[in-house]
Motif scaffolding. Structure first.
Motif, PDB file in Angstrom:
ATOM      1  N   THR A 122       0.822  -1.208   0.000  1.00 43.08           N
ATOM      2  CA  THR A 122       0.000   0.000   0.000  1.00 43.08           C
ATOM      3  C   THR A 122       0.858   1.260   0.000  1.00 43.08           C
ATOM      4  OG1 THR A 122      -0.167   0.127   2.420  1.00 43.08           O
ATOM      5  CG2 THR A 122      -1.836  -1.188   1.263  1.00 43.08           C
ATOM      6  N   GLN A 123       2.184   1.101   0.202  1.00 41.61           N
ATOM      7  CA  GLN A 123       3.041   2.279   0.282  1.00 41.61           C
ATOM      8  C   GLN A 123       4.460   1.970  -0.199  1.00 41.61           C
ATOM      9  OE1 GLN A 123       3.002   5.564   3.464  1.00 41.61           O
ATOM     10  NE2 GLN A 123       4.551   4.172   4.272  1.00 41.61           N
ATOM     11  N   ALA A 125       8.106   3.688  -0.003  1.00 40.27           N
ATOM     12  CA  ALA A 125       8.865   4.716   0.715  1.00 40.27           C
ATOM     13  C   ALA A 125      10.206   4.908   0.032  1.00 40.27           C
ATOM     14  CB  ALA A 125       9.056   4.321   2.180  1.00 40.27           C
ATOM     15  N   ALA A 146       5.057   3.645  -8.402  1.00 37.54           N
ATOM     16  CA  ALA A 146       3.994   3.756  -7.402  1.00 37.54           C
ATOM     17  C   ALA A 146       2.671   4.136  -8.056  1.00 37.54           C
ATOM     18  CB  ALA A 146       4.377   4.785  -6.341  1.00 37.54           C
ATOM     19  N   VAL A 151      -0.390   2.798  -5.483  1.00 33.88           N
ATOM     20  CA  VAL A 151      -0.092   2.828  -4.051  1.00 33.88           C
ATOM     21  C   VAL A 151       0.419   4.211  -3.658  1.00 33.88           C
ATOM     22  CG1 VAL A 151       0.462   0.369  -4.079  1.00 33.88           C
ATOM     23  CG2 VAL A 151       2.312   2.044  -4.281  1.00 33.88           C
ATOM     24  N   ARG A 152       0.379   4.494  -2.370  1.00 33.73           N
ATOM     25  CA  ARG A 152       0.875   5.757  -1.837  1.00 33.73           C
ATOM     26  C   ARG A 152       2.396   5.786  -1.932  1.00 33.73           C
ATOM     27  NH1 ARG A 152       2.087   7.636   3.860  1.00 33.73           N
ATOM     28  NH2 ARG A 152       1.471   9.827   4.004  1.00 33.73           N
ATOM     29  N   ILE A 154       5.818   8.009  -0.557  1.00 39.13           N
ATOM     30  CA  ILE A 154       6.354   9.047   0.313  1.00 39.13           C
ATOM     31  C   ILE A 154       7.853   9.146   0.079  1.00 39.13           C
ATOM     32  CG2 ILE A 154       4.579   8.712   2.081  1.00 39.13           C
ATOM     33  CD1 ILE A 154       6.679   7.230   3.755  1.00 39.13           C
ATOM     34  N   TYR A 183       3.231  14.594  -2.973  1.00 41.23           N
ATOM     35  CA  TYR A 183       3.991  13.503  -2.360  1.00 41.23           C
ATOM     36  C   TYR A 183       4.528  13.948  -1.005  1.00 41.23           C
ATOM     37  CZ  TYR A 183       3.903  11.331  -6.989  1.00 41.23           C
ATOM     38  OH  TYR A 183       3.502  10.782  -8.177  1.00 41.23           O
ATOM     39  N   GLN A 202       4.704   7.400   9.837  1.00 43.03           N
ATOM     40  CA  GLN A 202       4.577   7.375   8.383  1.00 43.03           C
ATOM     41  C   GLN A 202       4.249   5.974   7.861  1.00 43.03           C
ATOM     42  OE1 GLN A 202       4.689   9.958   6.228  1.00 43.03           O
ATOM     43  NE2 GLN A 202       4.915  11.360   7.946  1.00 43.03           N
ATOM     44  N   HIS A 206       0.122   0.702   7.068  1.00 44.21           N
ATOM     45  CA  HIS A 206       0.468   0.416   5.679  1.00 44.21           C
ATOM     46  C   HIS A 206       1.314  -0.854   5.582  1.00 44.21           C
ATOM     47  CE1 HIS A 206      -0.974   4.037   3.626  1.00 44.21           C
ATOM     48  NE2 HIS A 206      -0.587   4.719   4.693  1.00 44.21           N
ATOM     49  N   SER A 208       4.438  -1.585   3.585  1.00 43.54           N
ATOM     50  CA  SER A 208       5.392  -0.710   2.897  1.00 43.54           C
ATOM     51  C   SER A 208       6.625  -1.467   2.441  1.00 43.54           C
ATOM     52  CB  SER A 208       5.838   0.430   3.827  1.00 43.54           C
ATOM     53  OG  SER A 208       4.739   1.133   4.352  1.00 43.54           O
TER      54      SER A 208
END
Length: 342
Positions: A122-123, A125, A146, A151-152, A154, A183, A202, A206, A208
């Motif tokens: 889902t994330q 990084a 991404a 997906v999110r 960051i 972002y 953060q 999630h 990640s």
């Protein structure tokens, strides 16, 4: 005596031989698994925590780890997959189905074929640091990946303690345009008070994965996010005997204390050499989110946003709505993908 460097063709030949060997092993395991009568066994749901060859560590809904094998013709299960599995008489299990994936991270192998690395993230990084010198071109590749996965994403700026106050200001300003297009950016020094709590905030909730250049501090971040990683590896090893392979296989870990809303981190050596594969112009421009509102203003449907007349993207660039470096990276990625395709 210096090692002889292998050519691309030699590397591909070695990869093919290794793939054949793995396939022969998988065929033998599949033949053994297909002899089991799973129709009389009650099905259960679980999630793959680690895969090593034909062996799978599956976490059931109660949090227990079960050593499983995959049924014949199952496909290519990967870390993070939600699966259906059945108990077997030897207190182990057999995975009979892979449930639909919400997302899949993959990268091209030596032959250009997509190799799945992790599922149901889902994330993403993205980790950068003052040293080694960060590459916004690589950052944009991760962001495109991404966007394609849905997906999110960051961006984590680490090792801020290496910079003076003025240097921090300049460094952070260099990447400020990412926050402007949506972002999240987090600047952190792991030596600062409260850093672990900020970091966990953060990742909580999630599933990640960390990506970034070698040397940016991903291992240090993992140590903070997973203070009980050794305990989790021991638990895997005790249940399945697969724990010793977690340094060479993608592994899903539960976040450490402080992630009050839960969450997981997939540690995958495969993303160390991550790169985008061949991608169409349409998909690539969708991967640059700030380009999307201006695409319909282009006169030509196959506009490359370079020298074409009446280009909506170039007009947005002139108006300051798109940064030059992002558009340059788009053009570079497009040219690189087209070259790989030819």
């Amino acid at each position: 005596m210096p090692k002889r460097r292998l050519s691309g063709r030699q590397i591909e030949r070695i990869q093919t031989i290794q793939d054949r060997r793995r396939q022969r092993l998988a065929t033998r395991l599949d033949a053994a698994a297909s002899d089991l009568d799973t129709e009389s066994l009650p099905p259960a749901r679980g999630r793959i925590v680690v895969r090593h060859g034909g062996h799978l560590a599956v976490e059931d809904e109660a949090g227990q780890i079960i050593h499983c094998r995959a049924r014949q013709n199952l496909g290519h299960p990967v870390c993070g997959d939600h699966v259906v599995w059945h108990h077997t008489a030897d207190q182990r299990g057999i995975v009979t189905a892979i449930l639909p994936r919400d997302s899949l991270l993959s990268r091209p192998d030596f032959s250009g074929r997509d190799k799945p690395l992790a599922a149901n993230l889902t994330q993403l990084a993205i980790v950068i640091a003052p040293r080694p010198e960060p590459s916004d071109y690589l950052v944009d590749q991760y962001l495109v990946a991404a966007e394609m996965m849905g997906v999110r994403a960051i961006i984590l700026g680490t090792k801020m303690d290496l910079l003076s106050a003025d240097e921090q200001h300049l460094f952070q300003a260099r990447f400020a345009h990412y926050a402007e297009i949506g972002y999240p950016l987090t600047w952190i020094s792991l030596r600062a008070a409260g850093a672990p709590q900020r970091l966990l905030g953060q990742f909580a909730g999630h599933t990640s994965i960390l990506v970034g250049q070698s040397g940016v501090g991903k291992s240090s971040l993992i140590d903070v996010l997973l203070p009980d990683r050794g305990i989790q590896i021991g638990r895997l090893s005790q249940a399945t005997g697969l724990g010793r392979h977690t340094t060479s296989a993608a592994t899903l870990y539960r976040l450490g204390p402080g992630a009050e809303t839960g969450g997981a981190l997939i540690d995958s050596p495969g993303v160390r050499s991550f790169r985008l594969g061949i991608i169409s112009r349409e998909n690539l421009q969708q991967g640059f989110r700030e380009l999307r509102p201006h695409l319909e203003r282009c006169r030509f449907t196959d506009c490359r946003h370079d020298q074409e007349p009446d280009c909506g993207v170039q007009a947005a660039l002139a108006a300051g709505l798109i940064t030059p470096q992002r558009l340059n990276n788009f053009r570079h990625l497009l040219a690189e993908s087209e070259q790989s395709r030819n």
